[in-house]
Design a protein around this motif. Structure first.
Motif, PDB file in Angstrom:
ATOM      1  N   PRO A  54       0.823  -1.214   0.000  1.00 55.81           N
ATOM      2  CA  PRO A  54       0.000   0.000   0.000  1.00 55.81           C
ATOM      3  C   PRO A  54       0.854   1.260   0.000  1.00 55.81           C
ATOM      4  N   PHE A  55       0.267   2.348  -0.454  1.00 52.77           N
ATOM      5  CA  PHE A  55       0.910   3.645  -0.350  1.00 52.77           C
ATOM      6  C   PHE A  55       0.714   4.213   1.054  1.00 52.77           C
ATOM      7  N   ASN A  56       1.726   4.903   1.533  1.00 52.90           N
ATOM      8  CA  ASN A  56       1.563   5.748   2.700  1.00 52.90           C
ATOM      9  C   ASN A  56       0.877   7.025   2.225  1.00 52.90           C
ATOM     10  N   ARG A  57      -0.262   7.328   2.795  1.00 57.02           N
ATOM     11  CA  ARG A  57      -1.083   8.438   2.282  1.00 57.02           C
ATOM     12  C   ARG A  57      -0.320   9.771   2.293  1.00 57.02           C
ATOM     13  N   LYS A  82      -3.876   7.721 -14.336  1.00 57.45           N
ATOM     14  CA  LYS A  82      -5.161   7.193 -13.889  1.00 57.45           C
ATOM     15  C   LYS A  82      -4.998   5.748 -13.456  1.00 57.45           C
ATOM     16  N   GLY A  83      -5.631   5.395 -12.350  1.00 56.49           N
ATOM     17  CA  GLY A  83      -5.587   4.008 -11.922  1.00 56.49           C
ATOM     18  C   GLY A  83      -6.100   3.829 -10.515  1.00 56.49           C
ATOM     19  N   TYR A  84      -6.062   2.583 -10.036  1.00 57.24           N
ATOM     20  CA  TYR A  84      -6.550   2.241  -8.713  1.00 57.24           C
ATOM     21  C   TYR A  84      -5.388   2.084  -7.743  1.00 57.24           C
ATOM     22  N   ILE A  85      -5.551   2.666  -6.573  1.00 60.48           N
ATOM     23  CA  ILE A  85      -4.514   2.584  -5.556  1.00 60.48           C
ATOM     24  C   ILE A  85      -5.155   2.223  -4.220  1.00 60.48           C
ATOM     25  N   TRP A  86      -4.292   1.863  -3.236  1.00 66.97           N
ATOM     26  CA  TRP A  86      -4.788   1.633  -1.875  1.00 66.97           C
ATOM     27  C   TRP A  86      -3.814   2.214  -0.879  1.00 66.97           C
ATOM     28  N   PHE A  87      -4.384   2.708   0.221  1.00 64.15           N
ATOM     29  CA  PHE A  87      -3.603   3.336   1.272  1.00 64.15           C
ATOM     30  C   PHE A  87      -3.543   2.430   2.497  1.00 64.15           C
ATOM     31  N   SER A  88      -2.425   2.501   3.207  1.00 67.46           N
ATOM     32  CA  SER A  88      -2.242   1.650   4.381  1.00 67.46           C
ATOM     33  C   SER A  88      -3.231   1.974   5.496  1.00 67.46           C
ATOM     34  N   ASP A  89      -3.777   3.206   5.508  1.00 64.65           N
ATOM     35  CA  ASP A  89      -4.731   3.574   6.554  1.00 64.65           C
ATOM     36  C   ASP A  89      -6.188   3.360   6.131  1.00 64.65           C
ATOM     37  N   ALA A  90      -6.405   2.764   4.958  1.00 64.60           N
ATOM     38  CA  ALA A  90      -7.776   2.512   4.475  1.00 64.60           C
ATOM     39  C   ALA A  90      -7.769   1.258   3.616  1.00 64.60           C
ATOM     40  N   SER A  91      -7.528   0.123   4.253  1.00 66.43           N
ATOM     41  CA  SER A  91      -7.286  -1.109   3.499  1.00 66.43           C
ATOM     42  C   SER A  91      -8.539  -1.671   2.837  1.00 66.43           C
ATOM     43  N   MET A  92      -9.711  -1.171   3.193  1.00 69.37           N
ATOM     44  CA  MET A  92     -10.946  -1.673   2.590  1.00 69.37           C
ATOM     45  C   MET A  92     -11.270  -0.983   1.274  1.00 69.37           C
ATOM     46  N   CYS A 113       7.019   6.153  -1.803  1.00 70.05           N
ATOM     47  CA  CYS A 113       5.713   6.424  -1.208  1.00 70.05           C
ATOM     48  C   CYS A 113       5.069   5.176  -0.627  1.00 70.05           C
ATOM     49  N   LEU A 114       5.592   3.997  -0.942  1.00 67.03           N
ATOM     50  CA  LEU A 114       5.019   2.757  -0.431  1.00 67.03           C
ATOM     51  C   LEU A 114       5.260   2.631   1.064  1.00 67.03           C
ATOM     52  N   ASP A 115       4.319   2.031   1.749  1.00 68.89           N
ATOM     53  CA  ASP A 115       4.397   1.889   3.202  1.00 68.89           C
ATOM     54  C   ASP A 115       5.011   0.540   3.548  1.00 68.89           C
ATOM     55  N   GLU A 116       6.104   0.587   4.307  1.00 69.44           N
ATOM     56  CA  GLU A 116       6.793  -0.669   4.658  1.00 69.44           C
ATOM     57  C   GLU A 116       6.083  -1.389   5.801  1.00 69.44           C
ATOM     58  N   ARG A 117       5.166  -0.700   6.463  1.00 67.30           N
ATOM     59  CA  ARG A 117       4.458  -1.318   7.583  1.00 67.30           C
ATOM     60  C   ARG A 117       3.268  -2.146   7.088  1.00 67.30           C
ATOM     61  N   ALA A 118       2.771  -2.992   7.960  1.00 67.74           N
ATOM     62  CA  ALA A 118       1.542  -3.737   7.647  1.00 67.74           C
ATOM     63  C   ALA A 118       0.400  -2.737   7.570  1.00 67.74           C
ATOM     64  N   TYR A 119      -0.512  -2.981   6.676  1.00 62.57           N
ATOM     65  CA  TYR A 119      -1.628  -2.034   6.529  1.00 62.57           C
ATOM     66  C   TYR A 119      -2.649  -2.221   7.651  1.00 62.57           C
ATOM     67  N   ALA A 120      -3.444  -1.160   7.864  1.00 61.09           N
ATOM     68  CA  ALA A 120      -4.408  -1.178   8.962  1.00 61.09           C
ATOM     69  C   ALA A 120      -5.639  -2.008   8.622  1.00 61.09           C
TER      70      ALA A 120
END
Length: 385
Positions: A273-276, A295-305, A378-385
């Protein structure tokens, strides 16, 4: 004309003008049985995915996706093959075609004209070419270039010299070769600015109705007609003459829009995931000016759904949650969806499921490696929430 022929509506316009949003709105109004052909120059067809997620009638429509090229050149043959398939579908009543942002509508229509001439009994015919114009972007980025192009247009040969084709010429081609213009994003301009943009558009397109819109929201009846597209109305200076000539040239090659306009694309994909905060700082402060459209689909580590849709066109960008990742659904719902759509398992990750960053970047003169380095930061090295 053969009775009950299916009208074809071609939607064109430069990168980020709002073609997919317009098509989405039209589909919500169209009551007849629809078939779609959606073209995206990237190696993933993001436009088709947006329509699948948001279009109210799309799940009931045959949709043909063409990607990694343009239907005006490199995907010309595949485009005609899909037109032929649709012509034989008795259940279909109308066809919508969304061209890529760098497609030349004259070349697309020339291919269609050649198809109609070779197949006089075909059940489809071209009625509307709708060009979506980003009013805000024309004013902010291209107005001076278009004014200069108008002033310097001393000869038709100079105007259509493809050896040093400029992006502004592509925009002019799209504006000139249509019978309807949607002047979009009007809410971003003042009355005087809007008047100036409409004036320059009218200089290049004296005939087509100009329909103002915000977020591609128009009455579908304004662009629908049963009359065949009138090729004869196009001046000899138009792209149709140029495109038709290329069809008859011996040993012609489909060099493609990417080579012609110097525009290229690449896809960034990552299973982390990206770190927002990092991603937003990159977009707001260090985003390469050479990128015309992303343009495209992304996901953030603080909004995994949430599936986030990232879009950038010129100076404008947005990030909006548009859906849920399948892996985030309740287990019984997830398994039911997978059972009904087994193809989703082809790209399923054991840890993250269907979560993935997948963005198409389109531009001219950018450094791909540098952009990838920035995105990876920008990628988050931590586990996503």
């Amino acid at each position: 004309m053969k009775k009950n022929k299916k009208p074809v509506v071609l939607i064109t316009g430069y990168l980020g003008s709002g073609k997919t949003t317009l098509l989405n709105n039209l589909l919500k109004q169209e009551k007849r049985k629809v078939a779609l052909i959606v073209n995206d120059m990237g190696s993933i067809n993001v436009d088709a995915e947006i329509l699948k997620k948001n279009g109210s009638n799309v799940t009931e429509c045959p949709m043909f996706e063409l990607q990694n090229g343009c239907i005006c050149c490199t995907l010309r043959d595949e485009f005609i093959e899909h037109v032929e398939k649709i012509s034989n579908l008795d259940s279909i009543e109308v066809v919508f075609v969304e061209a890529s942002g760098i497609s030349d509508p004259g070349a697309v229509s020339a291919s269609f004209l050649a198809y109609e001439e070779d197949n006089p009994n075909t059940n489809v015919y071209l009625t509307s070419i709708v060009t979506v114009v980003d009013g805000d972007r024309i004013y902010r980025e291209f107005l001076s270039e278009l004014k200069q192009k108008k002033e310097e247009r001393d000869s038709l040969a100079e105007k259509y010299d493809l050896s040093d084709e400029e992006i502004s010429t592509l925009i002019v081609d799209q504006i000139e070769f249509c019978n309807f213009i949607i002047l979009n994003k009007c809410d971003l301009l003042s009355a005087d600015q809007l008047k100036e943009v409409e004036s320059i558009v009218r200089d290049f397109q004296p005939r087509a109705p100009i329909i103002h819109s915000v977020n591609g929201d128009i009455d579908i009846e304004k662009i629908m007609t049963t009359n065949p597209f009138n090729y004869d109305q196009i001046d000899s200076s138009s792209a149709i003459q140029k495109a038709t000539a290329t069809l008859t040239q011996p040993g012609r090659k489909n060099n493609g829009c990417v080579d012609e306009y110097g525009i290229t694309s690449f896809v960034f994909e990552a299973r982390r995931p990206f770190n927002r905060d990092r991603f937003m700082e990159f977009v707001n402060n260090r985003y390469p000016s050479q990128l015309i459209r992303s343009k495209g689909y992304i996901w953030f580590s603080d909004a995994s759904m949430d599936v986030q849709l990232f879009e950038q066109a010129g100076r404008n960008s947005s990030i909006l949650p548009v859906s849920y990742w399948i892996d985030a659904l309740r287990e019984d719902v997830k398994q039911s969806y997978i059972a009904e759509n087994p193809e989703i398992k082809e790209n399923w990750d054991t840890q993250f499921g269907d979560r993935e960053n997948q963005v198409v970047f389109i531009g001219k003169g950018y450094n791909k490696d540098d952009i990838i380095v920035e995105l990876e930061k920008c990628l988050d090295e931590r586990a996503y929430a």
